[in-house]
Design a protein around this motif. Structure first.
Motif, PDB file in Angstrom:
ATOM      1  N   LEU A  86      40.746  37.121  39.720  1.00 47.69           N
ATOM      2  CA  LEU A  86      39.456  35.713  39.261  1.00 47.69           C
ATOM      3  C   LEU A  86      37.799  36.397  39.960  1.00 47.69           C
ATOM      4  O   LEU A  86      37.829  36.197  38.700  1.00 47.69           O
ATOM      5  N   ALA A  87      37.910  36.799  40.249  1.00 49.15           N
ATOM      6  CA  ALA A  87      36.561  37.854  40.694  1.00 49.15           C
ATOM      7  C   ALA A  87      36.119  38.331  39.461  1.00 49.15           C
ATOM      8  O   ALA A  87      34.981  38.425  38.911  1.00 49.15           O
ATOM      9  N   GLN A  88      36.726  39.453  39.277  1.00 49.34           N
ATOM     10  CA  GLN A  88      36.725  40.311  37.879  1.00 49.34           C
ATOM     11  C   GLN A  88      36.826  38.966  36.091  1.00 49.34           C
ATOM     12  O   GLN A  88      35.214  39.813  35.180  1.00 49.34           O
ATOM     13  N   ILE A  89      37.438  38.015  36.418  1.00 53.02           N
ATOM     14  CA  ILE A  89      37.244  37.427  34.542  1.00 53.02           C
ATOM     15  C   ILE A  89      35.459  36.083  35.025  1.00 53.02           C
ATOM     16  O   ILE A  89      35.113  36.619  34.497  1.00 53.02           O
ATOM     17  N   ALA A  90      35.486  36.311  36.286  1.00 55.15           N
ATOM     18  CA  ALA A  90      34.246  35.681  36.414  1.00 55.15           C
ATOM     19  C   ALA A  90      32.432  36.716  36.391  1.00 55.15           C
ATOM     20  O   ALA A  90      31.922  36.057  36.250  1.00 55.15           O
ATOM     21  N   GLN A  91      32.900  37.507  36.663  1.00 58.15           N
ATOM     22  CA  GLN A  91      32.025  39.075  36.897  1.00 58.15           C
ATOM     23  C   GLN A  91      31.642  38.831  34.689  1.00 58.15           C
ATOM     24  O   GLN A  91      30.470  38.458  34.630  1.00 58.15           O
TER      25      GLN A  91
END
Ligand code: SAH
Length: 355
Positions: free
Chosen positions: A275-280
């Protein structure tokens, strides 16, 4: 016809199902889906969530979100959104706790992302005074500052499971064994989407991916990056997922995920790193993944509990103490559940999630 009958028929016509196809029908099939047909929460239901344990959970989340709104110079208007609001309890507690924040309610347009017609009806009754609007997915949220909460939403999104071979992967599939559903494995095939998992896994390991989370996170993060806002994502899971976490729960007991399709809640742990990578990638900053207990303590849940305790005695006091413990203690929900915050790269992280 039951959901099992329907799935067996589909398997005989088109072959085995992925775990994601199975989860999706079990949870949201319009006629037989678990969420589509019932209110699953509370002591008489199948499971209890943090907002149903105590009003303190929603109050404290509300204060973090409202402080993030103040810190970003009170954008007006803004979208106040929740993903998968269940009975509407979390949003109701959040709204009550933030009623004293000048201008916050007046600037907020409340939007609820909910797939279940049964739960939409409960939310409508619970939240009537906030004049909420409903949508099926985040793509239709306004292009405006977005302040968003989600508790136990991502764990309900369908996952696919893969077993590592030497350099390829075999997908875990669901087929028929007589009149029963049974797990099996698909053919060994390369999976470009799992290339990065060849580094941290060995042959025989199982990994899970949640394709459905990508458009949701992208939609949220793109709005926060472009217009400002913050998201508080609370769920069980960890930074990196490894192993089989598919779980079925009925009447507060774990059951076999294939035994009663549509009758049990199905979840999987959330892979927060994904999730964090997609947000980034969508231009948004993310906080450190923070245990729920730490987050709630930093925001003053203990002081709130002490205040609520003042007029109480006997069993009411005991149940408040036990609710506080369930939400925060590392041996209960305090460590199993984690919070990830999303926020604009130019702003401060939401309160409670600072590094
Ligand atoms: N947040 C609530 C409910 C969690 S249960 C609480 O903490 O009590 C999961 C919620 O997400 C339910 O409201 C369910 O109907 C909803 N949901 C599950 N999958 C969804 C999807 N794909 N789209 C929209 N809502 C979904």
């Amino acid at each position: 016809m039951s959901l099992r009958g329907l799935l067996l028929e589909r398997i005989s016509q088109t072959g085995p199902l992925s775990v994601a196809q199975y989860m999706s029908d079990c949870l949201l099939h319009p006629e037989f889906g678990y969420y589509a047909t019932r209110d699953p929460f509370g002591a008489r239901g199948d499971f209890t969530t943090a907002p149903e344990i105590s009003q303190m959970f929603g109050e404290v989340l509300g204060l973090s979100l409202a402080q993030a709104w103040l810190d970003q110079d009170r954008p007006d208007p803004f979208t106040l959104a929740e993903l998968g609001p269940g009975r509407g309890t979390l949003m109701a507690d959040l709204l009550r706790a933030t009623a004293g924040v000048p201008g916050f309610h007046a600037a907020a347009q409340v939007m609820l992302v909910e797939a279940s017609p049964t739960l939409r009806q409960m939310q409508a009754e619970r939240l009537a005074s906030a004049d909420p609007h409903w949508t099926d997915n985040v793509d239709t949220l306004p292009q405006a500052p977005l302040f968003l909460i989600a508790n136990e939403f991502f764990d309900a999104l369908p996952i696919r499971q893969f077993i590592r071979e030497t350099s390829g992967w075999r997908e875990r599939l669901i087929g028929a064994q007589g009149e029963a559903l049974a797990f099996g494995l698909g053919a060994d095939a390369p999976q470009p989407g799992l290339a990065h998992r060849l580094e941290d896994t060995e042959p025989g390991d199982l990994v899970e991916i949640c394709d459905a989370a990508r458009p949701v996170i992208t939609g949220i993060a793109a709005r926060i990056a472009a217009h400002g806002g913050a998201a508080l994502l609370v769920d069980y899971g960890d930074w990196h997922s490894l192993g089989n976490t598919l779980q079925a729960v009925r009447h507060h007991q774990k059951t076999d995920p294939l035994a009663e399709p549509g009758q049990a809640d199905l979840t999987a742990h959330v892979d927060f790193e994904a999730l964090a990578q997609i947000a980034q990638q969508a231009g948004c900053a993310h906080t450190r993944l923070t245990p729920q207990g730490v987050f709630l303590e930093r925001l003053g849940i203990t002081e709130r509990a002490q205040n609520l305790a003042k007029p109480l005695s006997g069993s009411e006091l005991q149940s408040l103490i036990s609710a506080h413990r369930r939400l925060t203690h590392p041996g209960e929900m305090g460590n199993l559940f984690k919070v990830l915050g999303l926020y604009p790269a130019t702003a401060n992280p939401p309160p409670g999630l600072e590094a």
